[in-house]
Design an enzyme around this catalytic site. Structure first.
Site, PDB file in Angstrom:
ATOM      1  N   LYS A  77      26.031  12.812  30.214  1.00 18.84           N
ATOM      2  CA  LYS A  77      26.000  14.261  29.963  1.00 18.84           C
ATOM      3  C   LYS A  77      25.305  14.969  31.117  1.00 18.84           C
ATOM      4  CE  LYS A  77      25.456  13.409  25.032  1.00 18.84           C
ATOM      5  NZ  LYS A  77      24.502  13.350  23.915  1.00 18.84           N
ATOM      6  N   GLU A 131      24.003   9.936  15.003  1.00 22.66           N
ATOM      7  CA  GLU A 131      24.882   8.951  14.391  1.00 22.66           C
ATOM      8  C   GLU A 131      24.146   8.237  13.265  1.00 22.66           C
ATOM      9  OE1 GLU A 131      27.558   9.323  16.144  1.00 22.66           O
ATOM     10  OE2 GLU A 131      28.878   7.640  15.672  1.00 22.66           O
ATOM     11  N   LEU A 167      34.421  13.505  22.519  1.00 20.27           N
ATOM     12  CA  LEU A 167      34.202  13.364  23.952  1.00 20.27           C
ATOM     13  C   LEU A 167      35.445  12.788  24.603  1.00 20.27           C
ATOM     14  CD1 LEU A 167      30.707  11.634  23.917  1.00 20.27           C
ATOM     15  CD2 LEU A 167      31.203  13.951  24.664  1.00 20.27           C
ATOM     16  N   CYS A 193      68.600   4.556   9.104  1.00 21.07           N
ATOM     17  CA  CYS A 193      69.871   5.218   8.805  1.00 21.07           C
ATOM     18  C   CYS A 193      71.056   4.589   9.529  1.00 21.07           C
ATOM     19  CB  CYS A 193      69.771   6.716   9.101  1.00 21.07           C
ATOM     20  SG  CYS A 193      69.705   7.078  10.858  1.00 21.07           S
ATOM     21  N   GLU A 207      23.263   7.823  28.060  1.00 23.04           N
ATOM     22  CA  GLU A 207      22.840   7.388  26.723  1.00 23.04           C
ATOM     23  C   GLU A 207      23.776   6.319  26.216  1.00 23.04           C
ATOM     24  OE1 GLU A 207      23.164  10.872  24.296  1.00 23.04           O
ATOM     25  OE2 GLU A 207      22.005  12.064  25.702  1.00 23.04           O
ATOM     26  N   GLU A 211       0.834  -1.215   0.000  1.00 21.58           N
ATOM     27  CA  GLU A 211       0.000   0.000   0.000  1.00 21.58           C
ATOM     28  C   GLU A 211       0.870   1.268   0.000  1.00 21.58           C
ATOM     29  OE1 GLU A 211      -3.929  -1.095   2.591  1.00 21.58           O
ATOM     30  OE2 GLU A 211      -1.990  -1.546   3.478  1.00 21.58           O
ATOM     31  N   PHE A 212       1.962   1.165   0.775  1.00 20.94           N
ATOM     32  CA  PHE A 212       2.876   2.308   0.840  1.00 20.94           C
ATOM     33  C   PHE A 212       3.425   2.626  -0.553  1.00 20.94           C
ATOM     34  CE2 PHE A 212       7.001   4.321   1.296  1.00 20.94           C
ATOM     35  CZ  PHE A 212       6.811   5.236   2.328  1.00 20.94           C
ATOM     36  N   LYS A 224      26.371   4.951  23.509  1.00 17.71           N
ATOM     37  CA  LYS A 224      27.295   5.552  22.548  1.00 17.71           C
ATOM     38  C   LYS A 224      27.187   4.728  21.272  1.00 17.71           C
ATOM     39  CE  LYS A 224      31.961   7.375  22.173  1.00 17.71           C
ATOM     40  NZ  LYS A 224      32.211   6.980  20.804  1.00 17.71           N
TER      41      LYS A 224
END
Ligand code: IVH
Length: 669
Positions: free
Chosen positions: A285, A170, A81, A406, A110, A33-34, A112
């Site tokens: 945070k 992200e 961070l 060297c 949160e 349908e979409f 990562k």
């Protein structure tokens, strides 16, 4: 309904279905349908080109082929961070925040996400630009590609969004998509992606948006920036963003104690393995934007956030050979060459052995089975050896005594772990690396000269050190392969242009050991020009804020060399800037000359970093703790009780934020 009205209606419906499917994961209509609705819209839009809208759901197909990406400057730099693998450092972070703020605070925890970072700009509720992180200051405009990502709203829902804002997050390739993609690539005989992160960033950089669309990327957002955000809390802003249609992870939580933070970490150390996308840690945070502002930033990252990274996987593999690399400052690094092994998604064949002590510590022998881990750095390292697996004893690994390139005998300074090749002026990899550093973007920004060109110019004897860059002529290139006339013209123009680079970056470009970009800036400001710096004593250097003995000694040592002084003179003759610009000097004053100032408390007008900068710009020195010699305390609200008591005891004056600003505006006479 007119065709125009139908177009608008279809767009509204399709945006809604996209959101239900890709953000909420709960579609209300079938794919069939979409597709039918989308096809109907496409047909109507084709018939009515006057109705073109870059935000239409049909634009996600991204049929236009872009040629290269435009570089765009970030309105707010994209910082990284600070990160840690240890919980005790998380506790240190928490305590530091507590001490600095001296009032209640919340920590937003949160996941990562391990993908490719992106910054999205919305104007009047429409996606107008998507830019990659790039070097943090400017990135690639990948808008056409990002529009193909179905979970990124092209048009926002609901109300209350600022007229203009950025939202960062992200871009990820879900595990399942990644695995299927690699199967297909294997069948097609194409190179495999090592992990979903590489696959996501590789996909984002494709020139063909329709191929990007087929790769089924996803996007989680975690950071909103702008002037008129809906809330004072980071978490509350994310919740508003979710209402506007963004995909915000439902794992995000606000914590009120360190114990809650640890519980979050422990839970997701295992729970993350069930998630559809790759994660590599937890981000903490400080939630209040006002408190964030007060805590401020270091040169690279915010003081109000930290990433706790999960312990990397460990793999066992065989050590076949140890080779040695010579870096810019002559440091010789041993490198382990290994049997290829899979380690958290990538294939590892080489690992750093750091220095001679580590080789000794593990009593390494060729053929040993060694443990490899990916630490914070990109290069994996050897963290142990399985002596039980040692069946036949191979040759013992002994650190070399001569430079592998060297042949000069290596030296080791008292108290340092590293071995150096002291042949600064004659050891090819050192010279090449110094030239590479000199031309790099953060230094002289002669971008047309990459490592390959440096190698070419050096190997053909066209340049022997950095000063030769400024004598280059078109004829010098005649015998070189691979460089066309246009490249040569560009290169010469870039060299010429580099004469405009400000003094502090020239100083950084010289490549003095321990003098990074920030230290170079400090030294340039403190001394104003190269002559003052070249003749500065150890004591004079150490009197500069944050310059310790190690850096000071390195600077003195560098300018003690005749060769280095001659190099400076040649560069000066070539027209490089060896003194700080008038404008920078003029904004400096001596209002606070000779004063030691402590900053304490919470401020309303500027962040702590800004006050620190102002103190330095006006000749003062910012110090950490109150003592007899403190001139005054720049005191904000909620100053720590211990500091206050000490100030009273020592009779140190408190200066309010407003008084301080007045002091700088109207110099006392
Ligand atoms: S906040 C100023 N939150 O990690 C702080 N970053 O080293 C802005 N990342 O470049 C970043 N998940 O690409 C933040 N929940 C998260 C994140 C996250 C992943 C990435 C991001 C950033 C890097 C930081």
């Amino acid at each position: 309904m007119t065709p125009q009205e139908r177009i608008l209606e279809l767009r509204r419906q399709l945006h809604e279905h996209n959101h239900n499917y890709y953000v909420l994961s709960s579609p209300t209509i079938s794919d069939f349908e979409f597709d039918a609705l989308l096809r109907e819209l496409q047909g109507l839009e084709d018939a009515h080109p006057e109705m073109y809208d870059p935000s239409s759901p049909t634009q996600r197909v991204g049929s236009d082929i872009s040629k290269g990406f435009k570089q765009v400057a970030h309105r707010y730099p994209m910082l990284s961070l600070g990160n840690t693998y240890s919980k005790s450092e998380v506790a240190d972070f928490y305590e530091r925040v507590k001490r600095s703020l001296n009032e209640d605070f919340e920590i937003c925890c949160e996941l990562k996400f391990d993908g490719s970072s992106i910054s999205l700009t919305y104007k009047d509720g429409k996606l107008v630009q998507a830019v990659t992180r790039g070097d943090g200051v400017q990135g690639d405009d990948v808008t056409a590609n990002v529009k193909t990502i179905r979970s990124v709203p092209l048009v926002l829902k609901g109300a209350g969004w600022p007229a203009e804002f950025e939202i960062r997050g992200e871009i990820l390739m879900p595990w399942k998509v990644f695995e299927d993609l690699n199967v297909a690539r294997e069948q097609a005989g194409e190179a495999l992606f090592a992990n979903p992160r590489n696959a996501a960033s590789g996909t984002l950089k494709l020139m063909d948006p329709s191929e990007v669309g087929r790769r089924k990327l996803d996007a989680y957002l975690y950071y909103m920036l702008g002037e008129e955000l809906p809330a004072e809390g980071h978490y509350e802003n994310l919740m508003a963003a979710r209402e506007w249609g963004f995909k915000i992870s439902d794992t995000t939580r606000k914590c009120h104690t360190l114990e809650e933070v640890f519980a979050f970490i422990d839970h997701f150390d295992t729970a993350r393995k069930e998630l559809p996308v790759a994660t590599d840690g937890i981000v903490l945070k400080v939630n209040s934007l006002r408190q964030q502002k007060n805590l401020g930033y270091t040169a690279k990252s915010p003081r109000w956030a930290i990433a706790y990274k999960f312990q990397a996987e460990r793999a066992l593999t065989r050590l076949n050979e140890v080779t040695y690399q010579v870096g810019r400052t002559g440091v010789v690094t041993p490198v382990a060459n290994l049997d290829a092994v899979q380690l958290s998604g990538t294939v590892v064949k080489r690992a750093s052995l750091h220095n001679a002590d580590i080789i000794e510590k593990f009593d390494l022998h060729i053929g040993d089975m060694v443990y490899v881990e990916k630490g914070g750095e990109i290069i994996p390292k050897i963290t142990g050896v399985d002596t039980d697996a040692r069946l036949l004893l191979g040759e013992k690994v002994r650190f070399i005594t001569k430079c592998p390139v060297c042949g000069t005998p290596l030296v080791r300074n008292e108290g340092e772990a590293a071995h150096y090749c002291p042949n600064e002026q004659g050891c090819a990899p050192q010279i090449r690396a110094r030239i590479e550093h000199f031309v790099s973007r953060e230094a002289m920004n002669i971008e047309t000269i990459g490592p390959e060109t440096v190698e070419l110019l050096y190997n053909y004897g066209v340049i022997k050190d950095i000063t030769d860059l400024y004598g280059l002529q078109e004829e010098d290139f005649l015998m070189l392969p691979r460089l066309g006339k246009r490249s040569i013209d560009n290169l010469l123009a870039a060299v010429k242009q580099s004469c405009e680079v400000p003094f502090e970056r020239v100083l950084f470009a010289l490549g003095i050991r321990y003098v990074g970009a920030t230290v170079a800036k400090r030294l340039a400001r403190a001394f104003g020009n190269i002559d003052a710096l070249m003749n500065a004593s150890l004591a004079a250097l150490m009197a500069v804020d944050e310059i310790g003995e190690r850096i000071a000694a390195s600077v003195v040592g560098f300018f003690a060399s005749e060769h280095n002084r001659a190099m400076v003179e040649k560069l000066r003759a070539a027209g490089l800037k060896f003194e700080i610009e008038e404008a920078v000097m003029q904004s400096r004053t001596d209002i606070l000359a000779g004063m030691s100032i402590v900053i304490s408390g919470v401020f309303a007008h500027h962040s702590r970093d800004e006050y620190k900068e102002m103190i330095e710009q006006n000749g003062g020195k910012n110090v950490g703790s109150v003592s007899k010699s403190t001139s005054f305390i720049l005191a904000g609200d909620n100053m720590g009780p211990a500091k206050l008591e000490k100030a009273q005891k020592l009779n140190v004056r408190l200066v309010s934020e407003d008084e301080f600003l007045q002091m700088l505006a109207a110099p006392a006479n």
